[in-house]
Design a protein around this motif. Structure first.
Motif, PDB file in Angstrom:
ATOM      1  N   TRP A  65      70.689  26.110  12.586  1.00 41.43           N
ATOM      2  CA  TRP A  65      71.304  25.481  13.755  1.00 41.43           C
ATOM      3  C   TRP A  65      71.951  24.146  13.396  1.00 41.43           C
ATOM      4  O   TRP A  65      73.067  23.842  13.832  1.00 41.43           O
ATOM      5  CB  TRP A  65      70.260  25.284  14.857  1.00 41.43           C
ATOM      6  CG  TRP A  65      70.816  24.468  15.986  1.00 41.43           C
ATOM      7  CD1 TRP A  65      70.514  23.194  16.302  1.00 41.43           C
ATOM      8  CD2 TRP A  65      71.811  24.881  16.923  1.00 41.43           C
ATOM      9  NE1 TRP A  65      71.254  22.762  17.379  1.00 41.43           N
ATOM     10  CE2 TRP A  65      72.068  23.786  17.783  1.00 41.43           C
ATOM     11  CE3 TRP A  65      72.526  26.064  17.111  1.00 41.43           C
ATOM     12  CZ2 TRP A  65      72.991  23.849  18.812  1.00 41.43           C
ATOM     13  CZ3 TRP A  65      73.461  26.111  18.149  1.00 41.43           C
ATOM     14  CH2 TRP A  65      73.679  25.027  18.984  1.00 41.43           C
ATOM     15  N   LYS A  66      71.258  23.350  12.597  1.00 40.33           N
ATOM     16  CA  LYS A  66      71.787  22.046  12.193  1.00 40.33           C
ATOM     17  C   LYS A  66      73.113  22.215  11.455  1.00 40.33           C
ATOM     18  O   LYS A  66      74.078  21.481  11.704  1.00 40.33           O
ATOM     19  CB  LYS A  66      70.764  21.342  11.301  1.00 40.33           C
ATOM     20  CG  LYS A  66      71.179  19.936  10.902  1.00 40.33           C
ATOM     21  CD  LYS A  66      70.107  19.272  10.050  1.00 40.33           C
ATOM     22  CE  LYS A  66      70.529  17.875   9.629  1.00 40.33           C
ATOM     23  NZ  LYS A  66      69.509  17.227   8.769  1.00 40.33           N
ATOM     24  N   TYR A  97      75.270  24.982  11.457  1.00 48.78           N
ATOM     25  CA  TYR A  97      76.342  25.577  12.259  1.00 48.78           C
ATOM     26  C   TYR A  97      76.807  24.636  13.369  1.00 48.78           C
ATOM     27  O   TYR A  97      77.982  24.646  13.744  1.00 48.78           O
ATOM     28  CB  TYR A  97      75.880  26.913  12.852  1.00 48.78           C
ATOM     29  CG  TYR A  97      75.685  27.987  11.799  1.00 48.78           C
ATOM     30  CD1 TYR A  97      76.651  28.214  10.832  1.00 48.78           C
ATOM     31  CD2 TYR A  97      74.523  28.761  11.763  1.00 48.78           C
ATOM     32  CE1 TYR A  97      76.483  29.190   9.851  1.00 48.78           C
ATOM     33  CE2 TYR A  97      74.343  29.740  10.801  1.00 48.78           C
ATOM     34  CZ  TYR A  97      75.317  29.946   9.845  1.00 48.78           C
ATOM     35  OH  TYR A  97      75.145  30.895   8.882  1.00 48.78           O
ATOM     36  N   ASN A  98      75.918  23.839  13.896  1.00 51.15           N
ATOM     37  CA  ASN A  98      76.292  22.859  14.914  1.00 51.15           C
ATOM     38  C   ASN A  98      77.174  21.771  14.316  1.00 51.15           C
ATOM     39  O   ASN A  98      78.088  21.258  14.971  1.00 51.15           O
ATOM     40  CB  ASN A  98      75.032  22.240  15.530  1.00 51.15           C
ATOM     41  CG  ASN A  98      75.356  21.339  16.712  1.00 51.15           C
ATOM     42  OD1 ASN A  98      76.192  21.660  17.536  1.00 51.15           O
ATOM     43  ND2 ASN A  98      74.710  20.193  16.770  1.00 51.15           N
ATOM     44  N   THR A  99      76.909  21.425  13.050  1.00 53.54           N
ATOM     45  CA  THR A  99      77.715  20.410  12.354  1.00 53.54           C
ATOM     46  C   THR A  99      79.141  20.901  12.140  1.00 53.54           C
ATOM     47  O   THR A  99      80.110  20.172  12.368  1.00 53.54           O
ATOM     48  CB  THR A  99      77.075  20.038  11.009  1.00 53.54           C
ATOM     49  OG1 THR A  99      75.751  19.543  11.244  1.00 53.54           O
ATOM     50  CG2 THR A  99      77.893  18.974  10.287  1.00 53.54           C
ATOM     51  N   LYS A 144      80.506  23.374  13.752  1.00 48.34           N
ATOM     52  CA  LYS A 144      81.000  23.936  15.016  1.00 48.34           C
ATOM     53  C   LYS A 144      81.476  25.383  14.858  1.00 48.34           C
ATOM     54  O   LYS A 144      82.574  25.761  15.301  1.00 48.34           O
ATOM     55  CB  LYS A 144      82.133  23.071  15.597  1.00 48.34           C
ATOM     56  CG  LYS A 144      81.721  21.653  15.936  1.00 48.34           C
ATOM     57  CD  LYS A 144      80.607  21.630  16.965  1.00 48.34           C
ATOM     58  CE  LYS A 144      80.105  20.225  17.257  1.00 48.34           C
ATOM     59  NZ  LYS A 144      78.894  20.199  18.054  1.00 48.34           N
ATOM     60  N   TYR A 195      80.955  28.597  16.392  1.00 47.93           N
ATOM     61  CA  TYR A 195      80.345  29.053  17.645  1.00 47.93           C
ATOM     62  C   TYR A 195      79.722  30.440  17.531  1.00 47.93           C
ATOM     63  O   TYR A 195      78.737  30.733  18.221  1.00 47.93           O
ATOM     64  CB  TYR A 195      81.386  29.016  18.768  1.00 47.93           C
ATOM     65  CG  TYR A 195      81.848  27.616  19.084  1.00 47.93           C
ATOM     66  CD1 TYR A 195      80.965  26.687  19.629  1.00 47.93           C
ATOM     67  CD2 TYR A 195      83.146  27.205  18.816  1.00 47.93           C
ATOM     68  CE1 TYR A 195      81.366  25.390  19.916  1.00 47.93           C
ATOM     69  CE2 TYR A 195      83.558  25.905  19.089  1.00 47.93           C
ATOM     70  CZ  TYR A 195      82.668  25.012  19.632  1.00 47.93           C
ATOM     71  OH  TYR A 195      83.062  23.736  19.904  1.00 47.93           O
ATOM     72  N   MET A 238      76.439  29.825  15.908  1.00 48.09           N
ATOM     73  CA  MET A 238      75.631  29.032  16.838  1.00 48.09           C
ATOM     74  C   MET A 238      75.010  29.950  17.892  1.00 48.09           C
ATOM     75  O   MET A 238      73.823  29.839  18.223  1.00 48.09           O
ATOM     76  CB  MET A 238      76.490  27.953  17.503  1.00 48.09           C
ATOM     77  CG  MET A 238      76.862  26.801  16.565  1.00 48.09           C
ATOM     78  SD  MET A 238      78.155  25.728  17.236  1.00 48.09           S
ATOM     79  CE  MET A 238      77.207  24.832  18.482  1.00 48.09           C
ATOM     80  N   THR A 260      72.315  32.158  16.200  1.00 51.91           N
ATOM     81  CA  THR A 260      71.068  31.417  15.950  1.00 51.91           C
ATOM     82  C   THR A 260      70.287  31.207  17.242  1.00 51.91           C
ATOM     83  O   THR A 260      69.054  31.333  17.260  1.00 51.91           O
ATOM     84  CB  THR A 260      71.387  30.052  15.306  1.00 51.91           C
ATOM     85  OG1 THR A 260      72.170  30.266  14.130  1.00 51.91           O
ATOM     86  CG2 THR A 260      70.109  29.314  14.921  1.00 51.91           C
ATOM     87  N   LYS A 261      70.992  30.912  18.337  1.00 52.44           N
ATOM     88  CA  LYS A 261      70.313  30.741  19.626  1.00 52.44           C
ATOM     89  C   LYS A 261      69.645  32.053  20.070  1.00 52.44           C
ATOM     90  O   LYS A 261      68.535  32.050  20.611  1.00 52.44           O
ATOM     91  CB  LYS A 261      71.303  30.270  20.689  1.00 52.44           C
ATOM     92  CG  LYS A 261      71.731  28.820  20.551  1.00 52.44           C
ATOM     93  CD  LYS A 261      70.577  27.870  20.862  1.00 52.44           C
ATOM     94  CE  LYS A 261      70.999  26.422  20.743  1.00 52.44           C
ATOM     95  NZ  LYS A 261      69.903  25.484  21.041  1.00 52.44           N
ATOM     96  N   GLU A 271      72.141  29.673  26.540  1.00 53.30           N
ATOM     97  CA  GLU A 271      72.921  28.791  25.667  1.00 53.30           C
ATOM     98  C   GLU A 271      73.815  29.607  24.741  1.00 53.30           C
ATOM     99  O   GLU A 271      74.968  29.241  24.480  1.00 53.30           O
ATOM    100  CB  GLU A 271      71.973  27.898  24.858  1.00 53.30           C
ATOM    101  CG  GLU A 271      71.259  26.844  25.697  1.00 53.30           C
ATOM    102  CD  GLU A 271      70.253  26.039  24.896  1.00 53.30           C
ATOM    103  OE1 GLU A 271      70.193  26.211  23.658  1.00 53.30           O
ATOM    104  OE2 GLU A 271      69.501  25.244  25.497  1.00 53.30           O
ATOM    105  N   TYR A 285      78.197  29.756  24.060  1.00 50.18           N
ATOM    106  CA  TYR A 285      78.931  29.726  22.783  1.00 50.18           C
ATOM    107  C   TYR A 285      79.752  30.997  22.580  1.00 50.18           C
ATOM    108  O   TYR A 285      80.826  30.966  21.971  1.00 50.18           O
ATOM    109  CB  TYR A 285      77.960  29.530  21.622  1.00 50.18           C
ATOM    110  CG  TYR A 285      77.240  28.197  21.692  1.00 50.18           C
ATOM    111  CD1 TYR A 285      77.943  27.007  21.783  1.00 50.18           C
ATOM    112  CD2 TYR A 285      75.849  28.135  21.696  1.00 50.18           C
ATOM    113  CE1 TYR A 285      77.294  25.785  21.868  1.00 50.18           C
ATOM    114  CE2 TYR A 285      75.185  26.916  21.784  1.00 50.18           C
ATOM    115  CZ  TYR A 285      75.910  25.752  21.875  1.00 50.18           C
ATOM    116  OH  TYR A 285      75.255  24.555  21.963  1.00 50.18           O
TER     117      TYR A 285
END
Length: 524
Positions: free
Chosen positions: A134-135, A137-139, A141, A143, A146, A149-150, A172, A176
Motif C-alpha cells: 500500500w505504501k 502503490y499510494n506513493t 498513485k 490506482y 491500490m 491491495t485494499k 475504498e 480507486y
C-alpha cells in the motif's frame, strides 16, 4: 484474491527427447521444469525428480539470474497444486533477490507472500506485506494496485472475523476502481462484498452483488475466477435454504475447476456434498463427501502446515541473522565513523590550538614591540624634554646675562660725553631688546612644538581664552620646570608666578579640583 496459473497440454515425449539432446545447462533447467510442470498433477514423484535435475543444473550455473528463474518456475509449479510449504520456500528464496530493490517483480512477490500468509492464518505477516504494498502503490498513485491491495486487506479482515471492517476496505477499493476501471477486479470486488454480506446475514444485499459478479462474467474471465464466483453463489443459496440453486452453482464451480488434489478442488467438493445434504440427496452427498475426504487427506494439510511453519522459522532465523550482521556492521561502521570524527576533531582542534598559540605569540610580540616603541618614544620624549629644558634654562641665563649687558651699556650711555656715542649705544640697546624677546620665545615655541606636536592645538581647542603669556607658562609647566625656574625664565617674582599659576587653574577649570596643574597639562 489469489493468482491463478494455467498450463497448455504439450507432448511430453518431445520434451524428454529435447532434454536428452540438451547441450547447455540452462536448457536442461528449462526443459526439466517444463516436464515437471506438465506432469505435476499425474505423477508427483516424477515431478520432484525433474525439479531435482533442474536444481542440480542451476547449482552448476550458479548465477543470480539462473537461481531467480529456477525459484520463480518452481514456485509456479508448487502453487498450481497447492504445495503451500514448497511454494512458500521457493517464493521466499526468490524474494531474497528482490527485497532490497525497486524492481516491479518485488511487489508481485510481496503480493503473493501476503496472500500466502493470509491463507496460512498468519495475519501479522500478511498485513506487514500488504502495508508495504500500500505504501508503495499510494506513493506512485497506481490506482489499479491500490484497489487490489485494499481488496486483499479487506479479504484478510473478513477471514479474521471483521466483516464490517472488510466492507470499509472494499468501499475504498471501489473508489480507486472508478479512477482506473478494471472489469476482472470489479468482478472480484463484487464477489467479495457479496460473500461478506452473506456472513452478515444481509442476504438481499449479498444477492445484489453476487448477481452483479455473475452478470459480468464474459469470455475473458478465467476459469478459476468463474469457479470461485459460483462457489460463493452456492454458499449463498445454501444459507437461504435453496437446495436446488446451491447444487446448480456447486456443479458450475466444479465445471470450471480443472485442478485435482488442490484446496480449490477440496472447496468445490465440500460445497457439493453440503448442497446435496441440504437437498436430502444422501447418496450424492455421501459420494462427494468421500471425494472431499480423499482430496483432504491427499493434501496432507497438517504436514504442510508444519513444513510451512518450519520454512517460516528458517526464514525468520535467516532474517534475524542478517539483521544481527547488519546491526553489527552498522555498529562497527558507527564506531569507525565516530573514531574518524574524533580524529578529525582532534586535528581541527590541534590546528586551532596552533593558530591560537601563533596568534597569542603574534599579539605578545606586537605588544612587546608596542611597549618597546612606547619606551623608545618615552625615552626620546624625555631626551627632547631634557634638552628643551636645558636649552630653556640656558637661554634664561643668557637672557639674564643679556640684561646685565644692557644695564652696563645704559650706564656707559649715561656717562658718555658725546651725543653720537649715546645715540649709537641707545640703538644697540633697542636692537638687543627687540631681538632677544622676539627670537627667544619663537625659537622656544618651535622646539616645544617639535616635542609636543599637538599640545598647543589641544590647549587652544579646550581653552581658547588663554593669553599668549598663559600658554607660555603652560608650556613651561608641561616641561616640569619648578616655580623658581619659571621665575628666572620669565623674570617674574615668586609671588607673580604663584599668582599666574592660580589664575591658570581658574581658567583651566581646576579651582575646585584636586588634579595637579602639571598632570592636567601632561594629559593633554
Amino acid at each position: 484474491m489469489f493468482p491463478f496459473f494455467f498450463v497448455a497440454q504439450k507432448n511430453i515425449s518431445r520434451l524428454l527427447d529435447s532434454l536428452v539432446l540438451s547441450k547447455s545447462k540452462q536448457q536442461t533447467v528449462d526443459l526439466s521444469l517444463k516436464i515437471a510442470s506438465k506432469i505435476k498433477f499425474e505423477d508427483v514423484e516424477r515431478m520432484n525428480y525433474y525439479i531435482g535435475v533442474a536444481e542440480e543444473s542451476t547449482k552448476k550455473i550458479n548465477t543470480d539470474t539462473a537461481w531467480v528463474k529456477y525459484y520463480r518456475q518452481t514456485a509456479e509449479i508448487y502453487s498450481a497444486f497447492d504445495a503451500v510449504d514448497l511454494f512458500a520456500n521457493a517464493l521466499l528464496k526468490e524474494y531474497d533477490f528482490y527485497k532490497n530493490t525497486t524492481d516491479p517483480r518485488r511487489y508481485k512477490l510481496e503480493t503473493k507472500l501476503a496472500i500466502l500468509y493470509a491463507r496460512l492464518n498468519d495475519k501479522n505477516l500478511a498485513l506487514l506485506y500488504f502495508n508495504k504494498l500500500w505504501k508503495h502503490y499510494n506513493t506512485v498513485k497506481d490506482y489499479y494496485y491500490m484497489a487490489q491491495t485494499k481488496i486483499n486487506i479487506g479479504r484478510l479482515n473478513f477471514q479474521y472475523g471483521a466483516p464490517k471492517l472488510a466492507l470499509k476496505y472494499y468501499q475504498e477499493a471501489a473508489v480507486y476502481l472508478k479512477k482506473k476501471p478494471d472489469e476482472k477486479l470489479l468482478i472480484i470486488l463484487n464477489t467479495n462484498i457479496g460473500e461478506t454480506y452473506i456472513h452478515l446475514q444481509d442476504y438481499e444485499k449479498a444477492k445484489i452483488f453476487l448477481d452483479k459478479a455473475r452478470s459480468s462474467i464474459n469470455k475473458t474471465t478465467d476459469d478459476s475466477t468463474k469457479s470461485w464466483i459460483y462457489l460463493v453463489s452456492s454458499d449463498f443459496y445454501r444459507k437461504i435454504d435453496d437446495a436446488n440453486q446451491a447444487v446448480f452453482y456447486a456443479h458450475e464451480a466444479e465445471k470450471y475447476e480443472s485442478t485435482t488434489n488442490t484446496f480449490a478442488q477440496k472447496n468445490v467438493l465440500e460445497a457439493l456434498y453440503k448442497a446435496y445434504l441440504l437437498k436430502k440427496d444422501y447418496k450424492n452427498s455421501a459420494k462427494y463427501f468421500l471425494s472431499y475426504d480423499s482430496v483432504r487427506d491427499s493434501l496432507k494439510i497438517e504436514e504442510k502446515a508444519v513444513n510451512v511453519e518450519k520454512t517460516k522459522l528458517e526464514y525468520a532465523s535467516k532474517i534475524k541473522s542478517q539483521q544481527q550482521k547488519l546491526d553489527y556492521n552498522q555498529k562497527r561502521f558507527t564506531l569507525i565513523l565516530t573514531i574518524c570524527i574524533l580524529v578529525i576533531l582532534l586535528l581541527i582542534l590541534s590546528i586551532f590550538m596552533i593558530r591560537y598559540k601563533s596568534r597569542l605569540l603574534k599579539i605578545k610580540l606586537e605588544h612587546e614591540l608596542k611597549e618597546y616603541k612606547e619606551i623608545q618614544l618615552k625615552q626620546e620624549l624625555e631626551k627632547r624634554n631634557k634638552e628643551l629644558t636645558i636649552k630653556t634654562i640656558k637661554e634664561a641665563e643668557q637672557k639674564e646675562l643679556f640684561h646685565v649687558l644692557v644695564d652696563n651699556l645704559k650706564k656707559i650711555q649715561s656717562t658718555a660725553g658725546e651725543s653720537n656715542v649715546k645715540q649709537s649705544v641707545n640703538l644697540v640697546i633697542n636692537m638687543m631688546n627687540h631681538n632677544s624677546v622676539h627670537n627667544n620665545w619663537e625659537e622656544f615655541e618651535l622646539r616645544f612644538s617639535n616635542v609636543y606636536e599637538s599640545f598647543y592645538e589641544k590647549l587652544n581647542a579646550k581653552h581658547p581664552d588663554l593669553s599668549v603669556m598663559d600658554k607660555r607658562i603652560c608650556a613651561l609647566i608641561r616641561l616640569n620646570l619648578s616655580t623658581k625656574e619659571i621665575m628666572n625664565i620669565t623674570k617674574s617674582s615668586l609671588r607673580s608666578v604663584e599668582n599666574i599659576r592660580t589664575r591658570l587653574r581658574k581658567k583651566l577649570g581646576l579651582t575646585n579640583s584636586k588634579t595637579e596643574l602639571n598632570k592636567y597639562l601632561s594629559d593633554l
